[in-house]
Design a protein around this motif. Structure first.
Motif, PDB file in Angstrom:
ATOM      1  N   ALA A 112      13.974 -63.147  22.811  1.00  0.00           N
ATOM      2  CA  ALA A 112      15.283 -62.656  23.241  1.00  0.00           C
ATOM      3  C   ALA A 112      15.766 -63.336  24.518  1.00  0.00           C
ATOM      4  CB  ALA A 112      15.227 -61.140  23.432  1.00  0.00           C
ATOM      5  N   MET A 113      14.867 -63.548  25.475  1.00  0.00           N
ATOM      6  CA  MET A 113      15.297 -64.143  26.732  1.00  0.00           C
ATOM      7  C   MET A 113      15.717 -65.594  26.547  1.00  0.00           C
ATOM      8  SD  MET A 113      15.845 -62.652  29.559  1.00  0.00           S
ATOM      9  CE  MET A 113      14.705 -61.274  29.579  1.00  0.00           C
ATOM     10  N   ALA A 114      15.139 -66.291  25.576  1.00  0.00           N
ATOM     11  CA  ALA A 114      15.582 -67.656  25.291  1.00  0.00           C
ATOM     12  C   ALA A 114      17.029 -67.662  24.812  1.00  0.00           C
ATOM     13  CB  ALA A 114      14.673 -68.297  24.238  1.00  0.00           C
ATOM     14  N   ILE A 115      17.377 -66.709  23.952  1.00  0.00           N
ATOM     15  CA  ILE A 115      18.751 -66.632  23.450  1.00  0.00           C
ATOM     16  C   ILE A 115      19.711 -66.259  24.575  1.00  0.00           C
ATOM     17  CG2 ILE A 115      20.273 -65.575  21.754  1.00  0.00           C
ATOM     18  CD1 ILE A 115      17.960 -67.306  20.596  1.00  0.00           C
ATOM     19  N   VAL A 116      19.331 -65.277  25.391  1.00  0.00           N
ATOM     20  CA  VAL A 116      20.178 -64.857  26.509  1.00  0.00           C
ATOM     21  C   VAL A 116      20.400 -66.016  27.474  1.00  0.00           C
ATOM     22  CG1 VAL A 116      20.284 -63.362  28.547  1.00  0.00           C
ATOM     23  CG2 VAL A 116      19.554 -62.419  26.349  1.00  0.00           C
ATOM     24  N   ALA A 117      19.321 -66.718  27.828  1.00  0.00           N
ATOM     25  CA  ALA A 117      19.438 -67.840  28.766  1.00  0.00           C
ATOM     26  C   ALA A 117      20.266 -68.970  28.176  1.00  0.00           C
ATOM     27  CB  ALA A 117      18.045 -68.349  29.145  1.00  0.00           C
ATOM     28  N   GLY A 118      20.057 -69.273  26.898  1.00  0.00           N
ATOM     29  CA  GLY A 118      20.843 -70.323  26.260  1.00  0.00           C
ATOM     30  C   GLY A 118      22.319 -70.011  26.255  1.00  0.00           C
ATOM     31  N   PHE A 119      22.655 -68.760  25.990  1.00  0.00           N
ATOM     32  CA  PHE A 119      24.058 -68.349  25.987  1.00  0.00           C
ATOM     33  C   PHE A 119      24.662 -68.441  27.385  1.00  0.00           C
ATOM     34  CE2 PHE A 119      27.256 -65.026  26.607  1.00  0.00           C
ATOM     35  CZ  PHE A 119      28.172 -65.338  25.614  1.00  0.00           C
ATOM     36  N   LEU A 120      23.964 -67.893  28.389  1.00  0.00           N
ATOM     37  CA  LEU A 120      24.513 -67.860  29.733  1.00  0.00           C
ATOM     38  C   LEU A 120      24.602 -69.247  30.360  1.00  0.00           C
ATOM     39  CD1 LEU A 120      22.798 -64.652  31.172  1.00  0.00           C
ATOM     40  CD2 LEU A 120      25.152 -64.901  30.376  1.00  0.00           C
ATOM     41  N   LEU A 121      23.596 -70.096  30.142  1.00  0.00           N
ATOM     42  CA  LEU A 121      23.630 -71.446  30.696  1.00  0.00           C
ATOM     43  C   LEU A 121      24.757 -72.273  30.088  1.00  0.00           C
ATOM     44  CD1 LEU A 121      19.820 -72.317  30.890  1.00  0.00           C
ATOM     45  CD2 LEU A 121      21.385 -71.938  32.814  1.00  0.00           C
ATOM     46  N   THR A 122      25.161 -71.923  28.896  1.00  0.00           N
ATOM     47  CA  THR A 122      26.284 -72.596  28.259  1.00  0.00           C
ATOM     48  C   THR A 122      27.607 -71.993  28.719  1.00  0.00           C
ATOM     49  OG1 THR A 122      24.922 -73.093  26.322  1.00  0.00           O
ATOM     50  CG2 THR A 122      27.310 -73.178  26.024  1.00  0.00           C
ATOM     51  N   ALA A 123      27.669 -70.680  28.750  1.00  0.00           N
ATOM     52  CA  ALA A 123      28.925 -70.000  29.082  1.00  0.00           C
ATOM     53  C   ALA A 123      29.349 -70.229  30.521  1.00  0.00           C
ATOM     54  CB  ALA A 123      28.777 -68.501  28.818  1.00  0.00           C
ATOM     55  N   VAL A 124      28.380 -70.332  31.444  1.00  0.00           N
ATOM     56  CA  VAL A 124      28.735 -70.434  32.857  1.00  0.00           C
ATOM     57  C   VAL A 124      29.527 -71.705  33.144  1.00  0.00           C
ATOM     58  CG1 VAL A 124      26.664 -71.670  33.696  1.00  0.00           C
ATOM     59  CG2 VAL A 124      27.833 -69.994  35.173  1.00  0.00           C
ATOM     60  N   GLN A 125      29.356 -72.747  32.337  1.00  0.00           N
ATOM     61  CA  GLN A 125      30.130 -73.971  32.538  1.00  0.00           C
ATOM     62  C   GLN A 125      31.621 -73.705  32.368  1.00  0.00           C
ATOM     63  OE1 GLN A 125      28.901 -78.016  31.134  1.00  0.00           O
ATOM     64  NE2 GLN A 125      30.534 -77.730  29.632  1.00  0.00           N
ATOM     65  N   ASN A 126      31.965 -72.875  31.409  1.00  0.00           N
ATOM     66  CA  ASN A 126      33.370 -72.571  31.163  1.00  0.00           C
ATOM     67  C   ASN A 126      33.916 -71.504  32.086  1.00  0.00           C
ATOM     68  OD1 ASN A 126      32.154 -73.393  28.265  1.00  0.00           O
ATOM     69  ND2 ASN A 126      34.223 -74.168  28.558  1.00  0.00           N
ATOM     70  N   TRP A 127      33.057 -70.569  32.472  1.00  0.00           N
ATOM     71  CA  TRP A 127      33.514 -69.549  33.412  1.00  0.00           C
ATOM     72  C   TRP A 127      33.930 -70.175  34.732  1.00  0.00           C
ATOM     73  CZ3 TRP A 127      28.676 -65.892  32.877  1.00  0.00           C
ATOM     74  CH2 TRP A 127      28.713 -65.282  31.613  1.00  0.00           C
ATOM     75  N   THR A 128      33.155 -71.164  35.186  1.00  0.00           N
ATOM     76  CA  THR A 128      33.303 -71.680  36.551  1.00  0.00           C
ATOM     77  C   THR A 128      33.890 -73.080  36.624  1.00  0.00           C
ATOM     78  OG1 THR A 128      31.062 -72.613  36.545  1.00  0.00           O
ATOM     79  CG2 THR A 128      31.304 -70.317  37.267  1.00  0.00           C
ATOM     80  N   ASN A 129      33.970 -73.780  35.484  1.00  0.00           N
ATOM     81  CA  ASN A 129      34.408 -75.177  35.467  1.00  0.00           C
ATOM     82  C   ASN A 129      33.466 -76.080  36.267  1.00  0.00           C
ATOM     83  OD1 ASN A 129      36.171 -77.130  34.440  1.00  0.00           O
ATOM     84  ND2 ASN A 129      37.367 -77.192  36.320  1.00  0.00           N
ATOM     85  N   GLN A 130      32.200 -75.652  36.359  1.00  0.00           N
ATOM     86  CA  GLN A 130      31.148 -76.445  36.993  1.00  0.00           C
ATOM     87  C   GLN A 130      30.271 -77.064  35.914  1.00  0.00           C
ATOM     88  OE1 GLN A 130      30.878 -76.840  40.523  1.00  0.00           O
ATOM     89  NE2 GLN A 130      32.924 -75.954  40.247  1.00  0.00           N
ATOM     90  N   PRO A 131      29.701 -78.256  36.158  1.00  0.00           N
ATOM     91  CA  PRO A 131      28.865 -78.898  35.127  1.00  0.00           C
ATOM     92  C   PRO A 131      27.718 -77.993  34.699  1.00  0.00           C
ATOM     93  CG  PRO A 131      29.313 -80.413  36.924  1.00  0.00           C
ATOM     94  CD  PRO A 131      29.809 -79.075  37.374  1.00  0.00           C
ATOM     95  N   GLY A 132      27.491 -77.941  33.399  1.00  0.00           N
ATOM     96  CA  GLY A 132      26.396 -77.152  32.870  1.00  0.00           C
ATOM     97  C   GLY A 132      25.071 -77.872  33.011  1.00  0.00           C
ATOM     98  N   LEU A 133      23.995 -77.132  32.810  1.00  0.00           N
ATOM     99  CA  LEU A 133      22.660 -77.718  32.869  1.00  0.00           C
ATOM    100  C   LEU A 133      22.440 -78.576  31.629  1.00  0.00           C
ATOM    101  CD1 LEU A 133      20.444 -77.300  35.022  1.00  0.00           C
ATOM    102  CD2 LEU A 133      19.330 -75.740  33.422  1.00  0.00           C
ATOM    103  N   LYS A 134      22.021 -79.821  31.830  1.00  0.00           N
ATOM    104  CA  LYS A 134      21.774 -80.717  30.703  1.00  0.00           C
ATOM    105  C   LYS A 134      20.776 -81.779  31.120  1.00  0.00           C
ATOM    106  CE  LYS A 134      25.569 -83.948  31.644  1.00  0.00           C
ATOM    107  NZ  LYS A 134      26.775 -84.602  31.070  1.00  0.00           N
ATOM    108  N   GLY A 135      20.353 -82.590  30.150  1.00  0.00           N
ATOM    109  CA  GLY A 135      19.459 -83.692  30.434  1.00  0.00           C
ATOM    110  C   GLY A 135      18.119 -83.241  30.980  1.00  0.00           C
ATOM    111  N   THR A 136      17.611 -83.975  31.990  1.00  0.00           N
ATOM    112  CA  THR A 136      16.294 -83.687  32.549  1.00  0.00           C
ATOM    113  C   THR A 136      16.181 -82.297  33.157  1.00  0.00           C
ATOM    114  OG1 THR A 136      15.907 -86.049  32.963  1.00  0.00           O
ATOM    115  CG2 THR A 136      14.537 -84.485  34.177  1.00  0.00           C
ATOM    116  N   PRO A 137      17.160 -81.829  33.944  1.00  0.00           N
ATOM    117  CA  PRO A 137      17.036 -80.450  34.469  1.00  0.00           C
ATOM    118  C   PRO A 137      16.922 -79.403  33.360  1.00  0.00           C
ATOM    119  CG  PRO A 137      18.719 -81.655  35.675  1.00  0.00           C
ATOM    120  CD  PRO A 137      18.339 -82.513  34.503  1.00  0.00           C
ATOM    121  N   LEU A 138      17.685 -79.563  32.297  1.00  0.00           N
ATOM    122  CA  LEU A 138      17.573 -78.625  31.177  1.00  0.00           C
ATOM    123  C   LEU A 138      16.214 -78.755  30.511  1.00  0.00           C
ATOM    124  CD1 LEU A 138      18.711 -76.537  29.221  1.00  0.00           C
ATOM    125  CD2 LEU A 138      19.829 -78.411  27.971  1.00  0.00           C
ATOM    126  N   ALA A 139      15.706 -79.970  30.378  1.00  0.00           N
ATOM    127  CA  ALA A 139      14.392 -80.186  29.772  1.00  0.00           C
ATOM    128  C   ALA A 139      13.300 -79.488  30.575  1.00  0.00           C
ATOM    129  CB  ALA A 139      14.104 -81.683  29.662  1.00  0.00           C
TER     130      ALA A 139
END
Length: 416
Positions: free
Chosen positions: A87-114
């Motif tokens: 469950a926490m993987a799904i919650v984190a995946g959703f929030l880490l994606t959604a926060v990019q649109n909420w704030t217009n800040q770059p989302g986590l991707k690439g090496t930091p996401l890895a």
């Protein structure tokens, strides 16, 4: 957290666009939803059969011996992995994606996401190793996963002073503390404390679903059916949130019991029903991506009311709690990852793969797991295997249809 956000802000969570940027990051690491939805669905599919096999037939395989869970106790491992692994993987995946649109800040991707995903995955693997491992290793990995997620959310939200969403990193940080304490309980072999912690975390998840579901479920319904959206009512919403928070706290503190607890459960459940009755659920029968959300959300109210009817009955309480664990948490996760994956990969949300059997299976699994052991306790093992098979079928169908979507770039060539 702002319950009155404009609908367009919510819908943008499903459609990340930046046509001026050419993305070179591997598709699987372009946004948090990709690896974490895939990982969460995969372990959802495989961990329940492992749990049932190990619990009911621990000596039937040289792999699933007592050493398989050493020094992890099976009754700790199962709820921990369904809450903090799946469950926490799904919650984190959703929030880490959604926060990019909420704030217009770059989302986590690439090496930091890895790195974040590696922390999550290493904890899952370490807890399955057939050897005596130091418990601080998976505890460190799990805690790092949650705190890194909370830190990214907080950084983006604070940078633009978007205080209405600051509750999300706070809730994730609380979950990190609860997870760390669960490892302490395991090290002390204190399963009583661990059990109360699992109950509190299930209600924590129910609270999170109530927050987010209250935003998106009525909006998605109104948008698709072309009807007026039911506007939030603070006098109705906040008592529901307060009730769920009190129930979560009481799972650990045990301040309220007996008829007072039954009243708290019953009133919160009835308010949930009233809240949801305004969302036009009866008009969604032809749209699986809508009725799956409504019926999954309904499981919270049914569990609350059911538990209110069985005061001081620990057996019934344990079984009915699975209406939340399987029906609400599992069902909402499955419905949301199906919808979000389509939207974020540039596909038509309502022309995706046929997922009705999966959505139905997860809801039937919830009823079988929660109600049948109460009604026919002599066949409990059968009900466990039936519910577990339906659960694995549901997430297996998601993996069959959606794995390629998650591993490939968006159809429209945009990043995300």
């Amino acid at each position: 957290m702002d319950l009155h956000r404009q609908p367009c802000e919510i819908e943008r969570m499903l459609n990340i666009d930046d046509p001026n940027h050419i993305e070179t990051t591997p598709a699987l690491l372009r946004l948090g939803f990709r690896p974490l939805f895939l990982g969460g669905a995969t372990i959802a599919c495989i961990l329940i059969p492992i749990w049932l096999w190990a619990w009911y037939s621990p000596q039937s395989s040289p792999v699933l011996t007592n050493a398989f869970f050493s020094p992890v106790i099976p009754i700790w491992w199962h709820p921990h992995e369904m809450l903090f692994g799946f469950a926490m993987a799904i919650v984190a995946g959703f929030l880490l994606t959604a926060v990019q649109n909420w704030t217009n800040q770059p989302g986590l991707k690439g090496t930091p996401l890895a790195v974040v995903v590696a922390c999550w995955l290493s904890a899952r693997i370490l807890l399955l190793l057939p050897m005596a491992i130091p418990l601080w290793l998976p505890a460190l990995a799990d805690t790092a996963f949650l705190l890194l997620t909370a830190a990214k959310l907080a950084h983006s939200i604070i940078k633009v002073k978007q205080w209405r969403n600051v509750a999300f990193p706070v809730l994730i940080a609380i979950a990190a503390g609860a997870n760390l304490f669960s490892y302490y309980a395991l090290a002390q072999r204190d399963m009583v404390t661990a059990s109360t912690l699992w109950q509190a975390m299930i209600w924590w998840m129910a609270l999170m679903i109530s927050f987010v579901g209250g935003r998106v479920v009525p909006f998605f319904t109104a948008l698709r059916l072309k009807i007026d959206k039911a506007q939030p009512l603070a006098w109705l919403d906040w008592p529901v949130f307060a009730g769920l928070a009190l129930i979560a706290i009481n799972s650990v503190a045990h301040v309220v019991s007996g008829m007072a607890l039954s009243a708290l459960l019953g009133v919160t459940g009835l308010l949930q029903l009233v809240r949801q009755a305004r969302w036009s659920a009866h008009k969604t029968a032809k749209e699986p991506l809508l009725w799956s959300l409504h019926l999954s959300y309904l499981c919270i109210a049914l569990a609350l009311i059911g538990m209110a009817l069985f005061p001081d009955n620990p057996h019934a309480e344990r079984q009915l709690l699975h209406l939340v664990g399987v029906g609400a948490i599992g069902g909402m996760c499955l419905a949301m990852i199906s919808r979000v994956t389509l939207g974020h990969t540039g596909r038509n949300i309502y022309q995706g793969p046929w997922m009705s059997p999966a959505f139905a299976a997860i809801l039937v699994a919830a009823l079988v797991r929660a109600l049948f052991p109460i009604l026919w306790p002599q066949s409990t093992q059968l009900w466990h295997w039936l519910a577990g098979s339906l659960w694995s079928f549901a997430f297996g169908l998601f993996l069959l249809h959606y794995t390629a979507f998650l591993c490939r770039p968006r159809l429209d060539g945009r990043p995300g």
